[in-house]
Scaffold this motif. Structure first.
Motif, PDB file in Angstrom:
ATOM      1  N   PRO A  84       0.274  -8.058  -8.239  1.00 38.42           N
ATOM      2  CA  PRO A  84      -0.578  -8.033  -9.425  1.00 38.42           C
ATOM      3  C   PRO A  84      -2.066  -7.922  -9.110  1.00 38.42           C
ATOM      4  N   THR A  85      -2.430  -7.935  -7.826  1.00 36.17           N
ATOM      5  CA  THR A  85      -3.854  -7.874  -7.467  1.00 36.17           C
ATOM      6  C   THR A  85      -4.303  -6.464  -7.125  1.00 36.17           C
ATOM      7  N   LEU A  86      -3.441  -5.456  -7.305  1.00 36.97           N
ATOM      8  CA  LEU A  86      -3.869  -4.089  -7.007  1.00 36.97           C
ATOM      9  C   LEU A  86      -5.081  -3.737  -7.853  1.00 36.97           C
ATOM     10  N   GLY A 144      -2.343   6.417  -9.799  1.00 37.21           N
ATOM     11  CA  GLY A 144      -2.366   7.856  -9.602  1.00 37.21           C
ATOM     12  C   GLY A 144      -3.676   8.491  -9.952  1.00 37.21           C
ATOM     13  N   ALA A 145      -4.608   7.678 -10.363  1.00 35.32           N
ATOM     14  CA  ALA A 145      -5.902   8.224 -10.747  1.00 35.32           C
ATOM     15  C   ALA A 145      -6.660   8.683  -9.528  1.00 35.32           C
ATOM     16  N   LYS A 146      -7.445   9.647  -9.715  1.00 37.66           N
ATOM     17  CA  LYS A 146      -8.326  10.123  -8.664  1.00 37.66           C
ATOM     18  C   LYS A 146      -9.639   9.352  -8.792  1.00 37.66           C
ATOM     19  N   PRO A 147      -9.982   8.552  -7.777  1.00 39.89           N
ATOM     20  CA  PRO A 147     -11.214   7.756  -7.891  1.00 39.89           C
ATOM     21  C   PRO A 147     -12.475   8.592  -7.958  1.00 39.89           C
ATOM     22  N   HIS A 165       7.903   6.716 -14.756  1.00 38.03           N
ATOM     23  CA  HIS A 165       6.556   6.343 -14.316  1.00 38.03           C
ATOM     24  C   HIS A 165       6.206   4.939 -14.784  1.00 38.03           C
ATOM     25  N   GLU A 166       6.496   4.614 -16.022  1.00 39.13           N
ATOM     26  CA  GLU A 166       6.209   3.271 -16.542  1.00 39.13           C
ATOM     27  C   GLU A 166       7.004   2.214 -15.789  1.00 39.13           C
ATOM     28  N   ASP A 167       8.279   2.540 -15.449  1.00 39.00           N
ATOM     29  CA  ASP A 167       9.088   1.608 -14.672  1.00 39.00           C
ATOM     30  C   ASP A 167       8.454   1.368 -13.296  1.00 39.00           C
ATOM     31  N   CYS A 168       7.984   2.424 -12.668  1.00 42.05           N
ATOM     32  CA  CYS A 168       7.345   2.294 -11.350  1.00 42.05           C
ATOM     33  C   CYS A 168       6.097   1.419 -11.444  1.00 42.05           C
ATOM     34  N   ILE A 169       5.323   1.639 -12.473  1.00 38.34           N
ATOM     35  CA  ILE A 169       4.104   0.839 -12.647  1.00 38.34           C
ATOM     36  C   ILE A 169       4.463  -0.629 -12.811  1.00 38.34           C
ATOM     37  N   ARG A 170       5.466  -0.922 -13.647  1.00 39.57           N
ATOM     38  CA  ARG A 170       5.894  -2.309 -13.854  1.00 39.57           C
ATOM     39  C   ARG A 170       6.371  -2.921 -12.540  1.00 39.57           C
ATOM     40  N   ASP A 171       7.198  -2.168 -11.791  1.00 39.70           N
ATOM     41  CA  ASP A 171       7.721  -2.674 -10.522  1.00 39.70           C
ATOM     42  C   ASP A 171       6.603  -2.928  -9.523  1.00 39.70           C
ATOM     43  N   LEU A 172       5.671  -2.024  -9.443  1.00 40.34           N
ATOM     44  CA  LEU A 172       4.568  -2.170  -8.515  1.00 40.34           C
ATOM     45  C   LEU A 172       3.674  -3.345  -8.916  1.00 40.34           C
ATOM     46  N   ALA A 173       3.414  -3.487 -10.193  1.00 42.31           N
ATOM     47  CA  ALA A 173       2.592  -4.606 -10.668  1.00 42.31           C
ATOM     48  C   ALA A 173       3.287  -5.934 -10.385  1.00 42.31           C
ATOM     49  N   ALA A 174       4.619  -5.962 -10.483  1.00 38.61           N
ATOM     50  CA  ALA A 174       5.348  -7.190 -10.189  1.00 38.61           C
ATOM     51  C   ALA A 174       5.250  -7.537  -8.703  1.00 38.61           C
ATOM     52  N   GLU A 232       0.840  -1.201   0.000  1.00 40.29           N
ATOM     53  CA  GLU A 232       0.000   0.000   0.000  1.00 40.29           C
ATOM     54  C   GLU A 232       0.880   1.257   0.000  1.00 40.29           C
ATOM     55  N   ILE A 233       1.935   1.229   0.807  1.00 42.92           N
ATOM     56  CA  ILE A 233       2.878   2.355   0.826  1.00 42.92           C
ATOM     57  C   ILE A 233       3.528   2.520  -0.540  1.00 42.92           C
ATOM     58  N   ALA A 234       3.933   1.396  -1.156  1.00 37.78           N
ATOM     59  CA  ALA A 234       4.570   1.460  -2.477  1.00 37.78           C
ATOM     60  C   ALA A 234       3.614   2.059  -3.503  1.00 37.78           C
ATOM     61  N   GLN A 235       2.343   1.691  -3.440  1.00 45.86           N
ATOM     62  CA  GLN A 235       1.371   2.243  -4.378  1.00 45.86           C
ATOM     63  C   GLN A 235       1.217   3.752  -4.142  1.00 45.86           C
ATOM     64  N   THR A 236       1.128   4.144  -2.892  1.00 42.53           N
ATOM     65  CA  THR A 236       0.994   5.571  -2.569  1.00 42.53           C
ATOM     66  C   THR A 236       2.205   6.353  -3.056  1.00 42.53           C
ATOM     67  N   LEU A 237       3.399   5.812  -2.822  1.00 40.02           N
ATOM     68  CA  LEU A 237       4.616   6.498  -3.263  1.00 40.02           C
ATOM     69  C   LEU A 237       4.687   6.596  -4.785  1.00 40.02           C
ATOM     70  N   THR A 238       4.246   5.554  -5.464  1.00 38.28           N
ATOM     71  CA  THR A 238       4.243   5.590  -6.926  1.00 38.28           C
ATOM     72  C   THR A 238       3.313   6.682  -7.426  1.00 38.28           C
ATOM     73  N   VAL A 239       2.170   6.797  -6.797  1.00 36.65           N
ATOM     74  CA  VAL A 239       1.216   7.844  -7.170  1.00 36.65           C
ATOM     75  C   VAL A 239       1.846   9.221  -6.937  1.00 36.65           C
ATOM     76  N   GLN A 240       2.479   9.392  -5.785  1.00 37.76           N
ATOM     77  CA  GLN A 240       3.096  10.681  -5.475  1.00 37.76           C
ATOM     78  C   GLN A 240       4.234  11.004  -6.435  1.00 37.76           C
ATOM     79  N   LEU A 241       5.030   9.994  -6.781  1.00 40.30           N
ATOM     80  CA  LEU A 241       6.109  10.217  -7.750  1.00 40.30           C
ATOM     81  C   LEU A 241       5.534  10.613  -9.112  1.00 40.30           C
TER      82      LEU A 241
END
Length: 171
Positions: free
Chosen positions: A150-152, A168-171, A138-147, A119-128
């Motif tokens: 994968p259930t995010l 990073g989307a606003k729900p 950004h694409e690298d972060c998404i790939r790393d986070l998905a790895a 959850e922290i990693a997802q939040t940090l990716t959004v902030q970055l």
């Protein structure tokens, strides 16, 4: 008298193990077992009635001790000796149960921590993403986070990156 040796004299199949097979395999196994029983009957093998004690039961070692004493001419196990042996193995069993519970608790805590870190990693990716707007990074972060997880749950894209991300989307 010679030293007592445990012998592997019987073939035992636990009925509940047969239930774990597919229906076809179970039918084949049962048919083969019936065939073996018929052959033994035809050769006048005596019908056997047996007591099976699985090795993880507390009665297992005391039963072996009783058989060994009988086969080596020693006096039978006394009630006190039998009680001591049963209490010993019950204690061992209880210890294993406690250790298993402690390991499960530790595993649950570690799983919880992994979830928190993801959850922290997802939040940090959004902030970055919001702070840098660097598409390649950004694409690298998404790939790393998905790895990592994968259930995010995906969100709709925030629209600020050409990659069309869902992070990073606003729900």
């Amino acid at each position: 008298m010679s030293e007592f040796q445990r012998e592997d004299r019987y073939i035992v199949i636990k009925r509940s193990d047969l239930d774990k097979m597919s229906p076809l395999d179970r039918d084949v196994a049962l048919s083969n077992l019936e065939h073996v029983a018929a052959l033994l009957f035809g050769w006048n093998a005596p019908e056997r009635k047996c007591l099976v004690i699985e090795s993880d039961w507390p009665e297992y070692e005391p039963a072996w001790q009783m058989i060994e004493r009988r086969m080596t001419g020693q006096p039978p196990v006394t009630a006190a000796e039998e009680l001591d042996a049963v209490l010993h193995w019950r204690g061992k069993h209880a210890q294993v149960i406690r250790e298993r519970a402690a390991l499960q608790s530790d595993l649950n805590e570690r799983d919880q921590r992994v979830d928190e870190l993801l959850e922290i990693a997802q939040t940090l990716t959004v902030q970055l993403h919001e702070a840098l707007g660097n598409t390649e990074y950004h694409e690298d972060c998404i790939r790393d986070l998905a790895a990592l997880n994968p259930t995010l749950k995906p969100h709709t894209c925030c629209g600020s990156c050409p990659a069309g991300c869902t992070i990073g989307a606003k729900p």
